[in-house]
Write a protein that holds these residues in place. Structure first.
Motif, PDB file in Angstrom:
ATOM      1  N   SER A   1      -2.441  -2.844  -2.533  1.00  0.00           N
ATOM      2  CA  SER A   1      -3.107  -1.718  -3.668  1.00  0.00           C
ATOM      3  C   SER A   1      -4.534  -1.187  -3.666  1.00  0.00           C
ATOM      4  O   SER A   1      -4.685  -0.047  -3.682  1.00  0.00           O
ATOM      5  CB  SER A   1      -2.427  -2.280  -5.491  1.00  0.00           C
ATOM      6  OG  SER A   1      -1.478  -2.897  -4.951  1.00  0.00           O
TER       7      SER A   1
ATOM      8  N   TRP B   1      -6.184  -0.895  -1.069  1.00  0.00           N
ATOM      9  CA  TRP B   1      -6.596  -0.081   0.047  1.00  0.00           C
ATOM     10  C   TRP B   1      -5.957   1.141   0.191  1.00  0.00           C
ATOM     11  O   TRP B   1      -6.596   2.496   0.231  1.00  0.00           O
ATOM     12  CB  TRP B   1      -5.493  -0.773   0.819  1.00  0.00           C
ATOM     13  CG  TRP B   1      -5.960  -0.039   2.604  1.00  0.00           C
ATOM     14  CD1 TRP B   1      -6.635   0.321   3.033  1.00  0.00           C
ATOM     15  CD2 TRP B   1      -5.164  -0.417   3.846  1.00  0.00           C
ATOM     16  NE1 TRP B   1      -6.953   1.254   4.422  1.00  0.00           N
ATOM     17  CE2 TRP B   1      -5.030   0.586   4.713  1.00  0.00           C
ATOM     18  CE3 TRP B   1      -3.607  -1.023   4.044  1.00  0.00           C
ATOM     19  CZ2 TRP B   1      -4.766   0.636   6.032  1.00  0.00           C
ATOM     20  CZ3 TRP B   1      -2.779  -0.359   4.900  1.00  0.00           C
ATOM     21  CH2 TRP B   1      -3.145   0.079   5.377  1.00  0.00           C
ATOM     22  N   SER B   2      -4.872   0.939  -0.138  1.00  0.00           N
ATOM     23  CA  SER B   2      -4.395   2.177  -1.071  1.00  0.00           C
ATOM     24  C   SER B   2      -5.165   3.317  -2.280  1.00  0.00           C
ATOM     25  O   SER B   2      -5.566   4.836  -1.334  1.00  0.00           O
ATOM     26  CB  SER B   2      -2.751   1.862  -1.323  1.00  0.00           C
ATOM     27  OG  SER B   2      -1.975   3.045  -1.976  1.00  0.00           O
TER      28      SER B   2
ATOM     29  N   ALA C   1       0.537  -0.689  -0.604  1.00  0.00           N
ATOM     30  CA  ALA C   1      -0.111  -0.093  -0.260  1.00  0.00           C
ATOM     31  C   ALA C   1       0.836   1.442   0.073  1.00  0.00           C
ATOM     32  O   ALA C   1       0.425   2.372  -0.792  1.00  0.00           O
ATOM     33  CB  ALA C   1      -0.963   0.379   0.778  1.00  0.00           C
ATOM     34  N   PHE C   2       1.936   0.854   0.573  1.00  0.00           N
ATOM     35  CA  PHE C   2       3.033   1.947   0.653  1.00  0.00           C
ATOM     36  C   PHE C   2       3.624   2.572  -0.470  1.00  0.00           C
ATOM     37  O   PHE C   2       3.285   3.610  -0.776  1.00  0.00           O
ATOM     38  CB  PHE C   2       4.034   2.110   1.780  1.00  0.00           C
ATOM     39  CG  PHE C   2       5.571   3.332   1.587  1.00  0.00           C
ATOM     40  CD1 PHE C   2       4.795   4.187   2.568  1.00  0.00           C
ATOM     41  CD2 PHE C   2       5.833   2.431   1.459  1.00  0.00           C
ATOM     42  CE1 PHE C   2       5.665   5.410   2.636  1.00  0.00           C
ATOM     43  CE2 PHE C   2       6.805   3.721   1.207  1.00  0.00           C
ATOM     44  CZ  PHE C   2       7.028   5.612   2.234  1.00  0.00           C
TER      45      PHE C   2
ATOM     46  N   ARG D   1      -8.293   5.207  -0.649  1.00  0.00           N
ATOM     47  CA  ARG D   1      -8.099   5.714   0.325  1.00  0.00           C
ATOM     48  C   ARG D   1      -7.314   7.298  -0.412  1.00  0.00           C
ATOM     49  O   ARG D   1      -8.608   8.728   0.252  1.00  0.00           O
ATOM     50  CB  ARG D   1      -6.962   5.332   1.174  1.00  0.00           C
ATOM     51  CG  ARG D   1      -7.566   4.581   2.331  1.00  0.00           C
ATOM     52  CD  ARG D   1      -5.514   3.947   3.956  1.00  0.00           C
ATOM     53  NE  ARG D   1      -6.232   5.848   4.030  1.00  0.00           N
ATOM     54  CZ  ARG D   1      -5.219   5.790   5.727  1.00  0.00           C
ATOM     55  NH1 ARG D   1      -5.076   4.586   5.997  1.00  0.00           N
ATOM     56  NH2 ARG D   1      -5.774   7.109   6.162  1.00  0.00           N
ATOM     57  N   PHE D   2      -6.491   6.709  -0.988  1.00  0.00           N
ATOM     58  CA  PHE D   2      -6.453   8.012  -2.019  1.00  0.00           C
ATOM     59  C   PHE D   2      -7.267   9.135  -2.949  1.00  0.00           C
ATOM     60  O   PHE D   2      -7.663   9.879  -2.867  1.00  0.00           O
ATOM     61  CB  PHE D   2      -5.354   7.931  -3.185  1.00  0.00           C
ATOM     62  CG  PHE D   2      -4.748   8.848  -4.197  1.00  0.00           C
ATOM     63  CD1 PHE D   2      -3.436   9.406  -3.018  1.00  0.00           C
ATOM     64  CD2 PHE D   2      -4.862   8.974  -5.157  1.00  0.00           C
ATOM     65  CE1 PHE D   2      -3.102  10.443  -3.983  1.00  0.00           C
ATOM     66  CE2 PHE D   2      -4.340   9.967  -6.127  1.00  0.00           C
ATOM     67  CZ  PHE D   2      -3.823  11.130  -5.511  1.00  0.00           C
TER      68      PHE D   2
ATOM     69  N   ARG E   1       0.957   3.857  -3.022  1.00  0.00           N
ATOM     70  CA  ARG E   1       0.447   5.301  -3.047  1.00  0.00           C
ATOM     71  C   ARG E   1       1.532   6.536  -3.084  1.00  0.00           C
ATOM     72  O   ARG E   1       1.027   7.572  -2.994  1.00  0.00           O
ATOM     73  CB  ARG E   1       0.513   5.474  -1.038  1.00  0.00           C
ATOM     74  CG  ARG E   1      -0.551   6.393  -0.781  1.00  0.00           C
ATOM     75  CD  ARG E   1      -0.962   7.081   0.958  1.00  0.00           C
ATOM     76  NE  ARG E   1      -1.645   5.734   1.077  1.00  0.00           N
ATOM     77  CZ  ARG E   1      -1.583   5.490   3.091  1.00  0.00           C
ATOM     78  NH1 ARG E   1      -1.828   6.303   3.431  1.00  0.00           N
ATOM     79  NH2 ARG E   1      -2.412   4.344   2.229  1.00  0.00           N
TER      80      ARG E   1
END
Length: 290
Positions: free
Chosen positions: A279, A281-282, A187-188, A285-286, A191
């Motif tokens: 991916s 999840w990221s 995810a990091f 959120r974005f 993002r």
């Protein structure tokens, strides 16, 4: 065309963020390799428990006052109890032969008579080998009457079950931590890639691009990273077992090897799944914040 574009952009995203992607793949590799080793040991442990359970037997000693017809009747009634896989009647003569085989002494020659009782060995079906199920079978056998003396290693089975539950909790805890860490790392990385392309994403949204069209390349980016991490972890596990362990510790290899056949493809699949969820999840959120 959209699928081709998404895959192409997924690879391009990894190329544009080489360092974060490399760190994520490397960390995912070590995490999945550790998880693979842990799962291999866990599967082997469960196979050992299954083997122990499959050998569970109850030994039912018959009262000397019972006649042969009564003994045969009790044997037949034991076979009809739910969970009983089969029974085997042991006569006094066979009991004496077993005694001589196990202890190297003729009990009749020593005592002048055969004091060993008749018995019935009761084997248990696989689905009934838990301590509670065996205790229920024991009660049903005892309810048949006839002064039956039922014996089996209760404490040993309870110890096996306690260890199995403890090992299950440890496996679930360690596996969950590793999986969560892999998801967060993926995810990091995704993002960072989305943040670097935030102006392009805003432009795409202004011209009417759907959330699916925008997010698809980033999802494939996570899947690709997970695939590479899982593939490398499977390769690393193969080298450990097929090259190192087989050569230097063949006895341990024989115990653990059957589990690795399942673990190799599982690591690749798990890498893909964790990469996708990280991916997703990221991306969610974005896009929600933007």
């Amino acid at each position: 065309m959209s699928l081709f574009y998404s895959i192409k952009e997924g690879f391009a995203g990894i190329g544009r963020a080489k360092l974060p992607a490399s760190v994520t793949i490397a960390t995912g590799f070590f995490s999945l390799l550790l998880l693979g080793l842990f799962l291999t040991v866990s599967f082997s442990f469960y196979q050992l428990i299954h083997e122990v359970r499959s050998r569970v037997e109850l030994e039912v000693f018959l009262d000397d006052r019972l006649g042969d017809l009564q003994a045969d009747s009790l044997n037949a009634r034991m076979q009809s109890i739910a969970g009983v896989a089969g029974t085997r009647f042991i006569s006094r003569t066979e009991a004496a032969s077993r005694f001589e085989r196990d202890f190297g002494a003729d009990v009749v020659g020593i005592l002048g008579t055969n004091p060993l009782p008749r018995s019935v060995e009761v084997s248990v079906q696989q689905g009934y080998t838990a301590p509670d199920s065996i205790a229920h079978i024991e009660k049903q056998i005892a309810a048949l009457g006839g002064g039956l003396d039922i014996r089996y290693n209760k404490e040993y089975l309870r110890g096996v079950e306690r260890n199995a539950r403890l090992f299950t909790l440890i496996t679930a805890g360690v596996g969950g931590v590793i999986a969560l860490a892999t998801i967060i790392l993926n995810a990091f990385t995704v993002r960072l890639a989305m943040y670097a392309r935030r102006d392009k994403i805003k432009t795409m949204r202004l011209v009417g691009a759907t959330r699916r069209f925008i997010s698809a390349p980033f999802l494939f980016e996570g899947i690709i990273q997970g695939l590479v991490s899982g593939g490398l972890a499977a390769l690393g596990l193969w080298l450990i077992f097929e090259q190192a362990l087989l050569r230097y510790e063949p006895a341990i290899y024989q115990i653990l090897h059957p589990s690795t056949i399942v673990i190799y493809p599982a690591l690749v699949a798990l890498g893909i799944v964790l990469g996708f969820f990280g991916s997703a999840w990221s991306v969610a959120r974005f896009l929600r914040k933007s």
